[in-house]
Design a protein around this motif. Structure first.
Motif, PDB file in Angstrom:
ATOM      1  N   TYR A  83      38.988  26.319 105.224  1.00 48.67           N
ATOM      2  CA  TYR A  83      39.947  25.494 104.541  1.00 48.67           C
ATOM      3  C   TYR A  83      39.409  24.091 104.443  1.00 48.67           C
ATOM      4  CZ  TYR A  83      44.403  23.906 102.988  1.00 48.67           C
ATOM      5  OH  TYR A  83      45.412  23.391 102.231  1.00 48.67           O
ATOM      6  N   PRO A 138      39.536  39.402  99.770  1.00 45.18           N
ATOM      7  CA  PRO A 138      38.482  39.632 100.763  1.00 45.18           C
ATOM      8  C   PRO A 138      39.108  39.966 102.119  1.00 45.18           C
ATOM      9  CG  PRO A 138      38.017  37.665  99.499  1.00 45.18           C
ATOM     10  CD  PRO A 138      39.398  38.091  99.120  1.00 45.18           C
ATOM     11  N   LEU A 139      38.674  41.048 102.739  1.00 42.26           N
ATOM     12  CA  LEU A 139      39.249  41.454 104.019  1.00 42.26           C
ATOM     13  C   LEU A 139      38.982  40.365 105.051  1.00 42.26           C
ATOM     14  CD1 LEU A 139      38.303  45.233 104.245  1.00 42.26           C
ATOM     15  CD2 LEU A 139      40.404  44.186 103.419  1.00 42.26           C
ATOM     16  N   GLU A 185      44.548  41.577 104.837  1.00 43.43           N
ATOM     17  CA  GLU A 185      44.520  41.256 106.264  1.00 43.43           C
ATOM     18  C   GLU A 185      44.280  42.510 107.083  1.00 43.43           C
ATOM     19  OE1 GLU A 185      47.105  37.243 106.754  1.00 43.43           O
ATOM     20  OE2 GLU A 185      48.165  39.109 107.191  1.00 43.43           O
ATOM     21  N   TYR A 222      36.636  31.842 103.900  1.00 40.72           N
ATOM     22  CA  TYR A 222      36.665  30.597 103.159  1.00 40.72           C
ATOM     23  C   TYR A 222      37.271  29.559 104.065  1.00 40.72           C
ATOM     24  CZ  TYR A 222      35.865  33.676  99.264  1.00 40.72           C
ATOM     25  OH  TYR A 222      35.335  34.619  98.436  1.00 40.72           O
ATOM     26  N   SER A 239      43.462  32.340  89.810  1.00 40.00           N
ATOM     27  CA  SER A 239      43.478  33.730  90.291  1.00 40.00           C
ATOM     28  C   SER A 239      44.859  34.134  90.777  1.00 40.00           C
ATOM     29  CB  SER A 239      42.482  33.897  91.440  1.00 40.00           C
ATOM     30  OG  SER A 239      41.179  33.707  90.994  1.00 40.00           O
ATOM     31  N   ASP A 295      47.716  43.890  99.617  1.00 44.59           N
ATOM     32  CA  ASP A 295      47.629  42.730  98.734  1.00 44.59           C
ATOM     33  C   ASP A 295      46.966  41.529  99.387  1.00 44.59           C
ATOM     34  OD1 ASP A 295      49.309  43.271  96.077  1.00 44.59           O
ATOM     35  OD2 ASP A 295      50.180  44.365  97.754  1.00 44.59           O
ATOM     36  N   LYS A 306      47.328  37.056  89.391  1.00 47.91           N
ATOM     37  CA  LYS A 306      47.921  38.089  90.247  1.00 47.91           C
ATOM     38  C   LYS A 306      49.432  38.150  90.027  1.00 47.91           C
ATOM     39  CE  LYS A 306      48.333  40.646  94.151  1.00 47.91           C
ATOM     40  NZ  LYS A 306      47.631  41.863  94.535  1.00 47.91           N
ATOM     41  N   TRP A 345      50.156  26.904 114.339  1.00 48.59           N
ATOM     42  CA  TRP A 345      49.245  25.938 113.716  1.00 48.59           C
ATOM     43  C   TRP A 345      49.982  25.056 112.714  1.00 48.59           C
ATOM     44  CZ3 TRP A 345      47.623  25.635 108.514  1.00 48.59           C
ATOM     45  CH2 TRP A 345      48.225  26.572 107.684  1.00 48.59           C
ATOM     46  N   ASP A 346      51.065  25.580 112.137  1.00 56.93           N
ATOM     47  CA  ASP A 346      51.740  24.798 111.101  1.00 56.93           C
ATOM     48  C   ASP A 346      53.049  24.168 111.580  1.00 56.93           C
ATOM     49  OD1 ASP A 346      52.827  27.305 111.341  1.00 56.93           O
ATOM     50  OD2 ASP A 346      53.320  27.520 109.232  1.00 56.93           O
ATOM     51  N   ARG A 378      48.323  25.475  94.811  1.00 55.51           N
ATOM     52  CA  ARG A 378      46.875  25.310  94.724  1.00 55.51           C
ATOM     53  C   ARG A 378      46.513  24.411  93.548  1.00 55.51           C
ATOM     54  NH1 ARG A 378      46.471  26.262  99.752  1.00 55.51           N
ATOM     55  NH2 ARG A 378      46.429  28.434 100.414  1.00 55.51           N
ATOM     56  N   GLY A 406      31.788  43.199 104.867  1.00 53.64           N
ATOM     57  CA  GLY A 406      32.737  43.069 103.782  1.00 53.64           C
ATOM     58  C   GLY A 406      33.788  42.023 104.057  1.00 53.64           C
ATOM     59  N   ARG A 412      43.542  34.206 110.586  1.00 56.95           N
ATOM     60  CA  ARG A 412      44.370  33.345 109.743  1.00 56.95           C
ATOM     61  C   ARG A 412      44.089  31.868 110.009  1.00 56.95           C
ATOM     62  NH1 ARG A 412      50.181  36.373 110.577  1.00 56.95           N
ATOM     63  NH2 ARG A 412      49.678  38.261 109.404  1.00 56.95           N
ATOM     64  N   GLU A 413      44.103  31.501 111.284  1.00 60.87           N
ATOM     65  CA  GLU A 413      43.913  30.095 111.610  1.00 60.87           C
ATOM     66  C   GLU A 413      43.144  29.928 112.910  1.00 60.87           C
ATOM     67  OE1 GLU A 413      47.379  31.082 111.548  1.00 60.87           O
ATOM     68  OE2 GLU A 413      47.511  30.787 109.374  1.00 60.87           O
ATOM     69  N   GLU A 425      52.692  31.950 102.315  1.00 60.45           N
ATOM     70  CA  GLU A 425      51.899  33.075 102.829  1.00 60.45           C
ATOM     71  C   GLU A 425      52.733  33.938 103.777  1.00 60.45           C
ATOM     72  OE1 GLU A 425      47.978  32.261 104.277  1.00 60.45           O
ATOM     73  OE2 GLU A 425      47.419  31.103 102.502  1.00 60.45           O
ATOM     74  N   HIS A 465      41.889  26.992 108.414  1.00 52.91           N
ATOM     75  CA  HIS A 465      42.859  27.962 107.959  1.00 52.91           C
ATOM     76  C   HIS A 465      42.118  28.811 106.945  1.00 52.91           C
ATOM     77  CE1 HIS A 465      46.404  29.767 106.335  1.00 52.91           C
ATOM     78  NE2 HIS A 465      46.288  29.158 105.170  1.00 52.91           N
ATOM     79  N   TYR A 466      42.275  30.111 107.050  1.00 58.76           N
ATOM     80  CA  TYR A 466      41.604  31.003 106.113  1.00 58.76           C
ATOM     81  C   TYR A 466      42.663  31.505 105.144  1.00 58.76           C
ATOM     82  CZ  TYR A 466      37.943  30.682 109.557  1.00 58.76           C
ATOM     83  OH  TYR A 466      36.987  30.203 110.407  1.00 58.76           O
ATOM     84  N   PRO A 467      42.749  30.875 104.006  1.00 59.19           N
ATOM     85  CA  PRO A 467      43.900  31.125 103.152  1.00 59.19           C
ATOM     86  C   PRO A 467      43.833  32.476 102.450  1.00 59.19           C
ATOM     87  CG  PRO A 467      42.404  29.644 102.059  1.00 59.19           C
ATOM     88  CD  PRO A 467      41.800  29.923 103.406  1.00 59.19           C
ATOM     89  N   LEU A 468      44.985  32.892 101.979  1.00 56.01           N
ATOM     90  CA  LEU A 468      45.102  34.089 101.158  1.00 56.01           C
ATOM     91  C   LEU A 468      44.336  33.862  99.863  1.00 56.01           C
ATOM     92  CD1 LEU A 468      46.491  36.772 100.531  1.00 56.01           C
ATOM     93  CD2 LEU A 468      48.499  35.492  99.854  1.00 56.01           C
ATOM     94  N   GLU A 469      43.403  34.763  99.585  1.00 52.83           N
ATOM     95  CA  GLU A 469      42.569  34.626  98.394  1.00 52.83           C
ATOM     96  C   GLU A 469      42.685  35.890  97.567  1.00 52.83           C
ATOM     97  OE1 GLU A 469      40.247  32.305  97.480  1.00 52.83           O
ATOM     98  OE2 GLU A 469      40.297  30.987  99.232  1.00 52.83           O
ATOM     99  N   VAL A 470      42.743  35.757  96.274  1.00 54.24           N
ATOM    100  CA  VAL A 470      42.620  36.935  95.418  1.00 54.24           C
ATOM    101  C   VAL A 470      41.747  36.589  94.233  1.00 54.24           C
ATOM    102  CG1 VAL A 470      44.815  38.051  95.978  1.00 54.24           C
ATOM    103  CG2 VAL A 470      44.740  36.323  94.178  1.00 54.24           C
ATOM    104  N   LYS A 471      41.127  37.603  93.673  1.00 54.10           N
ATOM    105  CA  LYS A 471      40.440  37.385  92.399  1.00 54.10           C
ATOM    106  C   LYS A 471      40.484  38.670  91.593  1.00 54.10           C
ATOM    107  CE  LYS A 471      35.628  38.427  93.480  1.00 54.10           C
ATOM    108  NZ  LYS A 471      34.614  37.984  94.386  1.00 54.10           N
TER     109      LYS A 471
END
Lengths: 749, 179
Positions: free
Chosen positions: B58, A567-568, A417, B56, B142, A414, B146, A93-94, B131, B52, A572-573, B111, A584-590
């Protein structure tokens, strides 16, 4: 006369009607193209935690040919731990990855060399093409991968024309000679037995018409074939034929077109087919189920060799080439048909995630390409561990045979995935997906949430805070009394907080939870990633809350990464059919929960495995890995759970029975064994090293009294505290020394 | 063209004459068209919420009247070598894309690197920076947090993360006021 004119006018109208049908369908979107779903691409680099066996398995999934001297993409040679291969080009995809000529070396630790096989120059990182793990096809279950005319191998075209329609490039859609011959046969037989069809007629029949064999249909077919030829060129018709043709069945999935058939039967793209495989494929057109090379290998071989004979007669190949091809095995891939069934549970997750962003119709008709996070190696180990452990448990513990079921979820810690999802013991069969759709009480898996809530209040709770593990009675609004017992039916009196969790004491936990309040605990559950509502009943404290293994995995993912929730996700794309990125479902953390409290909790979850209810994990995994986890068992041994994490993976296993009868296994005896076996099989595990938050300090403690000690105190241990919460009072062991003021010691504090 | 007209004409005659002997033609069955699609959501109600799994999609960076903060200069970005050449290469690749403002490709490379070294705080920091420059402030913040959690004693990296968090807060507040 008038009658003839009217009839001819009506005939004309009919032909125009057919003409419209021919054009509308041929020029419109001819087929609904299912979405293709891919596993993660394998990343190759020096130091990659990958064995030669794993790499070899990946090459098998990709349908690479083992050869002496690989000279075309998709070929490799191997001598022990040394591989030479030519990768296939792939559009990610990239970016586009070109075909590469690579040399790789492996030892037990992983990849030790990766270089360009022509120049010998080292390569930093190479991304392999991802294996396809499934497709999302519409209700009629037709699956196909479109191939363009120019991508049809010339030998395939020659073979096809030789066998099915030698006059293809000379006729106008029907071949009168062939029709007369067929007519003669049919008349003699009194029914339609022979087609005498050109490729164009066959295409019309498959593409536009039903399967009935009447003279009217035959006539309509001929008219439409002529119309088709009058509008479109031979190449367009050939291309449509190559994509329409039915070539077999994979369960409910119909295999259409040479492109998909090549992958389905031989696990390799069309352009890599050799003479015997091409001959077989073309030979199967006559009767894909009659000549099914898997069910009827002798018929298939006979048919293939007949095709080879025809090729010699027509001068397409030499007699020698045909002889050598006829001596070859059928070349059917052992992996035939596996993709559809193998990854069913994982594909469920993919499908559900996709349905939030895409219409079903786009998914099953637009030829989307979906790149997922599935790691086929991890998936295979999870399936094997679950199946083999459950067999062994039933035998070893004399449990009824075939009653135990289970589910497994594995994710990267982390990144969140999903690497593997196993929905049941017999993962190859369709059925209930227990990883997603079973909701079972989690038992003691809930306890870390209670203790996390406590540790988030450092002024009140530390790892050493004494908790009362004595009988407790709770009266609900209706006056019913609930008096939980410990698993060993004993009470343990005052125990330090970490021990109460490590040994999973029920009475201590309930007492602690009642003090903390349900709201705080439910709030923590939600912040850890739980989406559903939870009722504030006392039994919640011991895990009387039904959750799916996937939901549990999300909660433990947050715990595994110091409170940073990812979030599990399974995707990815997504790209369109030509490779253009759509999403694209990016890497997210909070930051979801207090990192310092999570750190303290995680040290206790390590203690669970080191010396608590999870200590039998040492049967499978080295103690140096310092893994963390928690067992869960419900009333009457109905559910057996284990959730835990390594330095880079989080995994949850559930074992129980579908009828919710007692399974006869505690979390430690059942699910933990599956977990340990699986992790051992996966191999190359990352030790768990917890990053220490800045707000954590480590203090020497005298275990005799829980007071502050120093490294000179006999038996003193180092215990982490959130800054300001460590005990101030010095243990007598510090003062017992020569009485003088010790500078060094005070510096040490 | 002449061939086509001829064909159609001949066929019309043929069709007309055949009509006399043929039964009424059955309607053409257009295979596979108009059949019902499978149910969109095979799962029992409510199950989807319980998976669960979150998604998101893009999107382009939010359009805002206030431009995002200027790219953080190379000099202020902490550099820490990794022992892994693959990670190093992917970081360089990401930096190359970033400098040409191809943030999507830059993030993609980072990534990939993070899958190889998920606990490398510099990688999280660089992704946070991307970002931020994309105007995705809450993500940036965020990711920087991390990175901080993994940074150990690397004060320079922590300072840089704090800067990203502060910038994200200010910029986020700015665009918030506008709305």
């Amino acid at each position: 006369m008038l009658l003839v004119v009217v009839a001819c006018l009506a005939g004309g109208a009919y032909v125009w009607h057919l003409d419209r049908i021919v054009r509308v369908k041929f020029e419109g979107k001819r087929w609904a193209i299912p979405a293709r779903v891919f596993a993660r691409p394998l990343e190759l680099y020096v130091g990659a935690p990958l064995t030669a066996a794993q790499f070899s398995a990946e090459l098998g999934r990709l349908g690479y040919r083992r050869e002496k001297h690989p000279d075309k993409p998709g070929g490799y040679s191997r001598y022990k731990g040394r591989f030479i291969l030519r990768t296939r080009p792939f559009r990610f995809w990239d970016s586009d990855a070109p075909s590469r000529h690579l040399e790789l070396r492996f030892d037990a630790s992983g990849v030790t060399a990766l270089q360009d096989a022509d120049t010998g120059k080292g390569m930093p990182v190479v991304r392999m093409e991802p294996p396809q793990i499934g497709s999302i096809y519409p209700a009629h279950h037709e699956d196909r991968i479109l191939v363009k005319r120019q991508d049809l191998p010339p030998l395939l075209v020659q073979t096809l024309l030789t066998v099915e329609d030698r006059e293809f490039y000379n006729h106008h859609g029907v071949s009168p000679k062939a029709i007369l011959r067929a007519l003669w046969t049919d008349l003699r037989a009194g029914e339609v037995v022979q087609g005498g069809s050109t490729l164009t007629q066959q295409l019309v029949k498959n593409f536009y018409l039903s399967d009935e064999r009447t003279f009217t249909r035959k006539l309509r077919e001929a008219i439409m074939a002529l119309l088709l030829e009058s509008h479109y060129g031979k190449d367009a018709i050939l291309e449509a034929y190559a994509n329409e043709i039915y070539l077999g069945q994979d369960g409910e999935r119909a295999i259409h077109g040479f492109g998909l058939a090549s992958l389905f039967y031989f696990s390799r793209p069309l352009r890599e087919l050799d003479l015997p495989r091409i001959a077989l494929l073309v030979g199967m057109i006559r009767g894909p189920s009659y000549y099914d090379p898997l069910r009827h290998p002798d018929r298939a071989r006979e048919r293939r060799n007949l095709v080879l004979k025809l090729l010699v007669e027509q001068g397409v190949v030499t007699a020698r080439e045909a002889r050598s091809a006829a001596a070859r095995p059928l070349g059917i891939s052992k992996r035939r048909g596996r993709t559809a069934a193998t990854y069913r549970a994982f594909l469920d997750v993919v499908r559900r995630q996709l349905h939030r962003d895409y219409d079903e119709q786009d998914l099953n008709s637009e030829g989307l390409r979906i790149f997922t996070t599935l790691d086929p190696w991890v998936q295979a180990q999870a399936e094997k561990a679950l199946a083999e452990r459950l067999d062994a448990l039933e035998k070893g513990r004399r449990l009824p045979t075939g009653k135990l079921e289970g589910a497994v979820v594995v994710a990267s810690a982390d990144g969140g995935e999903l690497q593997a999802v196993v929905g049941g013991r017999h993962s190859r069969y369709a059925g209930f997906n227990r990883a997603l759709d079973t909701q079972r009480s989690v038992g003691s898996l809930i306890k870390p949430v209670v203790y996390l809530t406590a540790l988030s209040r450092p002024s009140r709770y530390t790892l050493l805070t004494p908790i009362d593990d004595s009988p407790i009675e709770i009266r609900d609004r209706r006056g019913n009394i609930w008096a939980p017992e410990n698993f060993d039916k004993r009470s343990h009196g005052m125990v330090p907080l970490h021990q109460a969790l490590a040994h999973s004491y029920n009475q201590a936990t309930v007492r602690l939870g009642m003090t903390l309040g349900f709201d705080a605990i439910i709030d923590a559950l939600h912040r850890l990633g739980l989406k559903q509502d939870v009722k504030p009943y006392p039994s919640l404290l011991l895990g009387a809350v039904p959750l799916s293994p996937l939901s549990v995995a999300q909660i433990y993912q947050t715990l595994a990464t110091g409170g940073f929730q990812a979030p599990l996700r399974a995707i990815r794309e997504v790209t369109d059919a030509s490779g253009e990125p759509l999403s694209h479902y990016p890497l997210e953390v909070k930051a979801a929960v207090n990192p310092a409290a999570t750190y303290l909790l995680d040290t206790v979850l390590q203690e669970v495995v080191r010396s608590g209810t999870g200590r039998s994990l040492s049967r499978w995994l080295a103690p140096e890995l310092a893994l963390a986890g928690k067992t869960g068992t419900t009333d009457d041994l109905r559910d057996s759970w284990f959730a835990g994490f390594t330095g880079d993976r989080v995994a949850v296993v559930w074992v129980g029975r579908d009828d919710n009868e007692p399974a006869g296994l505690t979390g430690g005896a059942g699910a933990l064994q599956v977990w340990g076996d699986m992790m051992q099989r996966i191999g190359h595990l990352a030790p768990l090293v917890l990053p220490v938050p800045e707000t954590i300090e480590t203090v020497w403690i005298d275990p005799q009294n829980g007071m502050k000690a120093d490294d000179q105190c006999p038996g003193a241990v180092r215990v982490p505290f959130i800054r300001g919460s460590a005990p101030d009072t010095l243990s007598p062991c510090v003062r017992r020394e020569d009485g003088g003021f010790d500078f060094f010691r005070s510096f040490d504090e | 063209m002449r061939h086509r007209i001829l064909t159609v004409a001949v066929l019309s005659l043929l069709g007309g004459c055949s009509m006399m002997s043929a039964r009424t033609p059955a309607p053409v069955e257009e295979a596979n068209v108009g059949k019902p699609l499978p149910p969109a959501k095979p799962a029992p109600a409510g199950a989807e919420e319980d998976t669960g799994v979150e998604v998101y999609a893009y999107g382009a960076p939010p359009v805002s009247a206030i431009p995002g903060p200027p790219p953080v200069e190379q000099a202020t970005a902490p550099r820490r070598t990794t022992t892994n050449r693959a990670v190093e290469t992917l970081m360089e690749e990401a930096e190359h894309y970033r400098l040409s403002a191809d943030y999507v490709a830059a993030a993609a490379s980072l990534e990939r690197a993070l899958r190889i070294e998920p606990r490398n705080p510099v990688l999280w920091n660089r992704l946070a920076r991307i970002r931020l420059e994309q105007g995705q402030y809450s993500r940036a913040s965020s990711l920087a947090a991390k990175s901080n959690a993994l940074a150990g004693n690397d004060q320079e990296l922590k300072r840089n993360n704090s800067e990203i968090i502060a910038r994200a807060r200010n910029a986020g507040a700015g665009s918030g006021r506008l709305r």
